[in-house]
Write a protein that holds these residues in place. Sequence first.
Motif, PDB file in Angstrom:
ATOM      1  N   LEU A  58       0.857  -1.184   0.000  1.00  0.00           N
ATOM      2  CA  LEU A  58       0.000   0.000   0.000  1.00  0.00           C
ATOM      3  C   LEU A  58       0.889   1.229   0.000  1.00  0.00           C
ATOM      4  N   ASN A  59       0.857   1.944  -1.098  1.00  0.00           N
ATOM      5  CA  ASN A  59       1.710   3.112  -1.295  1.00  0.00           C
ATOM      6  C   ASN A  59       0.899   4.357  -0.956  1.00  0.00           C
ATOM      7  N   GLY A 100       2.696  -4.691   3.119  1.00  0.00           N
ATOM      8  CA  GLY A 100       3.523  -3.590   3.592  1.00  0.00           C
ATOM      9  C   GLY A 100       2.852  -2.255   3.341  1.00  0.00           C
ATOM     10  N   ILE A 101       2.836  -1.389   4.339  1.00  0.00           N
ATOM     11  CA  ILE A 101       2.299  -0.032   4.209  1.00  0.00           C
ATOM     12  C   ILE A 101       3.465   0.940   4.224  1.00  0.00           C
ATOM     13  N   PHE A 102       3.553   1.787   3.196  1.00  0.00           N
ATOM     14  CA  PHE A 102       4.645   2.752   3.074  1.00  0.00           C
ATOM     15  C   PHE A 102       4.082   4.153   3.241  1.00  0.00           C
ATOM     16  N   THR A 110       9.345   5.851  -4.658  1.00  0.00           N
ATOM     17  CA  THR A 110      10.456   4.989  -5.086  1.00  0.00           C
ATOM     18  C   THR A 110      11.617   5.055  -4.100  1.00  0.00           C
ATOM     19  N   GLU A 111      11.854   6.229  -3.516  1.00  0.00           N
ATOM     20  CA  GLU A 111      12.902   6.343  -2.496  1.00  0.00           C
ATOM     21  C   GLU A 111      12.545   5.545  -1.251  1.00  0.00           C
ATOM     22  N   MET A 112      11.263   5.575  -0.867  1.00  0.00           N
ATOM     23  CA  MET A 112      10.831   4.783   0.283  1.00  0.00           C
ATOM     24  C   MET A 112      11.007   3.295   0.006  1.00  0.00           C
ATOM     25  N   LEU A 113      10.607   2.856  -1.185  1.00  0.00           N
ATOM     26  CA  LEU A 113      10.741   1.442  -1.534  1.00  0.00           C
ATOM     27  C   LEU A 113      12.205   1.041  -1.668  1.00  0.00           C
ATOM     28  N   TRP A 114      13.017   1.932  -2.219  1.00  0.00           N
ATOM     29  CA  TRP A 114      14.438   1.639  -2.371  1.00  0.00           C
ATOM     30  C   TRP A 114      15.115   1.467  -1.012  1.00  0.00           C
ATOM     31  N   ASN A 115      14.707   2.265  -0.048  1.00  0.00           N
ATOM     32  CA  ASN A 115      15.291   2.181   1.294  1.00  0.00           C
ATOM     33  C   ASN A 115      14.855   0.938   2.064  1.00  0.00           C
TER      34      ASN A 115
END
Length: 369
Positions: A9-10, A55-57, A99-104
């Motif tokens: 969940l983005n 996963g919740i971002f 994308t930065e959150m997912l990359w991290n």
Amino acid sequence: MINNYMGILNLNEDETNIINLTKCRPLAAIPIGSRYRIIDFALSNMVNSGLSNIGIFTQSKSRSLVDHVGSGRPWDLDRRPNGLFVFNFGITSTSLNDTEMLWNTTEYLYRSKEKNVILSSSYMVGNIDYMAAIKYHEEKKQDITVIYKNINTGSNDFLNCDVLNIDENSKVLSVGKNTGAYNHLNISMEMFIMKKELLISLIRKCIQSGSYKTLKDTIHKNINNLSVTAYEFKGYLQCVNSIGAYYKTNMDMLALKTTKELFFSNGPIYTKIKDEPPTKYSSESKVTNSIIADGCIIEGIVENSIISRGVFVHSGAEIKNSIILQNCEIKENSKLFNVIIDKNVIVNEDKQLNGDNEFPLVIEKRALF
């Protein structure tokens, strides 16, 4: 198989047109339908379809969201292995794109055993059977399947949402925006099905090139390099991306047919349980065509309205076509028409607040009138 899919969940959503309700919370945590939060629909859709790793971002103003989802128990996600994972980037000094959150957190993706991903936003409110969409995706054997809704009210609804241009074989040719110029449109529900390996590749491409703002933007700008197909969702849908859309979505819930479809058609919508006492109605109260949560005291008139938990409507007060959020107090002889009142607001005696069907009046959290 559905057990080979994980959910993401983005919550990197545009809050520009709903800022009155998102100053203290993310859009996903806005109360809706008297006792739910917007994220409940997206979470429940995934759980009802058999996903057990979600996963919740999120990042800014996440306290209420984290408090609401907790360990994921209401959705049966407090489990080992898998379960609910909340990645909160609110402590960073600068805002991150998705994308930065997912990359991290690529370690989370790598360590998850599932080989496929359902990626979704939270503000698309509907009750969807992902199993049917997954079956379609696997039969088509495309890189990405994006879920969409065909509408004929584009001049008024789903403004600023993504629009899919598709051919007769449901192949996505391009993606635009709904500017309100046309009625018949294919609205992207911002739900994508793909292999986890492809998702990681797109994240890496976005980070390395620096030419894409979001993961969604990366997919849209690479339509010609990917095989992207569209799956049509035919049920009830609203996008809560503005005050007007939020108001309309709540008012739609007053129709029994819509409520049955939205909350039960492909499985129930779950939420955090508060264990409040039943609502108390006095002998002089009058309630028509309204949804009222538990824990309230109703002594006045409530008509065509949504009342959340712990609201006290005093004798002589009149509420019509309005949304009253948790723990508000509407004192004697106050009149509220077409109003949205956030949590913990006190409206004093003999006050009159008027909004409009198209432009409801919004009273922010903890105000005193």
